[in-house]
Design a protein around this motif. Structure first.
Motif, PDB file in Angstrom:
ATOM      1  N   VAL A 133       0.869  -1.175   0.000  1.00  0.00           N
ATOM      2  CA  VAL A 133       0.000   0.000   0.000  1.00  0.00           C
ATOM      3  C   VAL A 133       0.906   1.225   0.000  1.00  0.00           C
ATOM      4  CG1 VAL A 133      -1.811   1.243   1.262  1.00  0.00           C
ATOM      5  CG2 VAL A 133      -1.785  -1.248   1.283  1.00  0.00           C
ATOM      6  N   ILE A 134       0.521   2.253  -0.721  1.00  0.00           N
ATOM      7  CA  ILE A 134       1.292   3.493  -0.698  1.00  0.00           C
ATOM      8  C   ILE A 134       1.311   3.995   0.742  1.00  0.00           C
ATOM      9  CG2 ILE A 134       1.440   5.862  -1.543  1.00  0.00           C
ATOM     10  CD1 ILE A 134       0.132   4.866  -4.148  1.00  0.00           C
ATOM     11  N   SER A 135       2.499   4.197   1.270  1.00  0.00           N
ATOM     12  CA  SER A 135       2.681   4.448   2.700  1.00  0.00           C
ATOM     13  C   SER A 135       1.997   5.703   3.224  1.00  0.00           C
ATOM     14  CB  SER A 135       4.172   4.488   3.043  1.00  0.00           C
ATOM     15  OG  SER A 135       4.813   5.522   2.316  1.00  0.00           O
ATOM     16  N   VAL A 136       1.703   6.668   2.376  1.00  0.00           N
ATOM     17  CA  VAL A 136       1.024   7.882   2.845  1.00  0.00           C
ATOM     18  C   VAL A 136      -0.495   7.705   2.899  1.00  0.00           C
ATOM     19  CG1 VAL A 136       2.886   9.390   2.054  1.00  0.00           C
ATOM     20  CG2 VAL A 136       0.933   8.946   0.540  1.00  0.00           C
ATOM     21  N   ARG A 137      -0.997   6.541   2.518  1.00  0.00           N
ATOM     22  CA  ARG A 137      -2.447   6.272   2.519  1.00  0.00           C
ATOM     23  C   ARG A 137      -2.887   5.793   3.899  1.00  0.00           C
ATOM     24  NH1 ARG A 137      -5.168   4.719  -1.972  1.00  0.00           N
ATOM     25  NH2 ARG A 137      -6.842   5.469  -0.658  1.00  0.00           N
ATOM     26  N   GLU A 138      -2.767   6.665   4.903  1.00  0.00           N
ATOM     27  CA  GLU A 138      -3.019   6.299   6.301  1.00  0.00           C
ATOM     28  C   GLU A 138      -4.428   5.749   6.536  1.00  0.00           C
ATOM     29  OE1 GLU A 138      -0.799   6.025   8.665  1.00  0.00           O
ATOM     30  OE2 GLU A 138       0.845   6.923   7.533  1.00  0.00           O
ATOM     31  N   GLY A 153       6.782  -2.054   8.124  1.00  0.00           N
ATOM     32  CA  GLY A 153       7.831  -1.054   8.047  1.00  0.00           C
ATOM     33  C   GLY A 153       8.772  -1.279   6.866  1.00  0.00           C
ATOM     34  N   ARG A 154       8.542  -2.371   6.126  1.00  0.00           N
ATOM     35  CA  ARG A 154       9.386  -2.662   4.953  1.00  0.00           C
ATOM     36  C   ARG A 154       8.837  -1.881   3.766  1.00  0.00           C
ATOM     37  NH1 ARG A 154       9.940  -9.119   5.661  1.00  0.00           N
ATOM     38  NH2 ARG A 154       7.717  -8.868   5.364  1.00  0.00           N
ATOM     39  N   LEU A 155       9.667  -0.969   3.276  1.00  0.00           N
ATOM     40  CA  LEU A 155       9.268  -0.089   2.185  1.00  0.00           C
ATOM     41  C   LEU A 155       9.993  -0.462   0.902  1.00  0.00           C
ATOM     42  CD1 LEU A 155       9.389   3.377   4.010  1.00  0.00           C
ATOM     43  CD2 LEU A 155       7.398   1.905   3.646  1.00  0.00           C
ATOM     44  N   PHE A 175       5.973   2.166  -1.247  1.00  0.00           N
ATOM     45  CA  PHE A 175       5.028   1.098  -0.937  1.00  0.00           C
ATOM     46  C   PHE A 175       5.445   0.448   0.369  1.00  0.00           C
ATOM     47  CE2 PHE A 175       4.832   1.158  -5.649  1.00  0.00           C
ATOM     48  CZ  PHE A 175       3.483   1.391  -5.802  1.00  0.00           C
ATOM     49  N   GLU A 176       4.484   0.214   1.249  1.00  0.00           N
ATOM     50  CA  GLU A 176       4.765  -0.510   2.482  1.00  0.00           C
ATOM     51  C   GLU A 176       4.108  -1.882   2.404  1.00  0.00           C
ATOM     52  OE1 GLU A 176       4.574  -0.347   7.345  1.00  0.00           O
ATOM     53  OE2 GLU A 176       3.890   1.403   6.206  1.00  0.00           O
ATOM     54  N   LEU A 177       4.855  -2.886   2.826  1.00  0.00           N
ATOM     55  CA  LEU A 177       4.340  -4.248   2.872  1.00  0.00           C
ATOM     56  C   LEU A 177       3.467  -4.424   4.104  1.00  0.00           C
ATOM     57  CD1 LEU A 177       4.357  -7.220   1.815  1.00  0.00           C
ATOM     58  CD2 LEU A 177       6.338  -7.581   3.310  1.00  0.00           C
TER      59      LEU A 177
END
Length: 187
Positions: A133-138, A153-155, A175-177
């Motif tokens: 998921v795109i990491s800024v998509r909180e 936390g793996r980007l 992207f964050e896993l």
């Protein structure tokens, strides 16, 4: 003359996509994430990415891959959602998840993800479901966390310069896993 059985209006049906589904699936994914139509739902990426989310070639590759399934979700014979499932050995990858924008927020996404998890657990015997998921998509990440997914936390870097994934409107995308354990606890 043989008639196809009528589908119940409220009942979801799941099936594997076929080549003829590609145009409708591209339209669904685009409507859920990009452009003004995506603003009818809450999953829009329109403020962080312009351009396309996918294209017919990308969807066709998933449909024709031996390691992937693209699930088509219909209600009353109408396309309402889809998701990609890819067998990666001990884990499955969940992607290309789209719910028609005007149907978002009513539990349809929860039903689709639950069926996807059941499908890979029972069909492939995998222990985990992975997604990026795109990491800024909180808000979206929080929705997945409520479904049991955990941030790792793996980007991995966003593919800046590759317009097949869209045209970024900011320079901090990655992207964050996210991972969910699919093994049922013993009773």
């Amino acid at each position: 003359m043989s008639m196809a059985p009528a589908q119940e209006p409220g009942r979801l049906t799941f099936r594997d996509a076929v080549g003829a589904d590609v145009p409708a699936l591209v339209a669904l994914v685009e409507s859920a994430y990009r452009g003004d139509s995506s603003r009818a739902g809450w999953t829009t990426e329109a403020d962080i990415l312009k351009g396309q989310r996918t294209d017919p070639d990308g969807v066709r590759r998933v449909v024709e891959s031996g390691d992937s399934r693209l699930l088509v979700v219909e209600r009353g014979g109408e396309l309402v959602a889809c998701c990609q499932l890819e067998n990666r050995g001990g884990a499955a990858y969940f992607g290309m998840f789209a719910v028609r924008p005007d149907l978002q927020g009513g539990g349809l996404g929860k039903a689709v993800i639950a069926e996807a998890e059941r499908t890979v657990r029972e069909g492939w015997g995998v222990a985990e479901m992975h997604m990026t998921v795109i990491s800024v998509r909180e808000e979206l990440i929080a929705w997945y966390e409520r479904r049991g997914y955990r941030r790792t936390g793996r980007l991995s870097p966003f593919p800046y310069g590759d317009e097949r994934f869209g045209i970024p409107q900011r320079d901090d995308l990655a992207f964050e896993l996210l991972v969910k354990d699919l093994v049922r606890p013993e009773c």
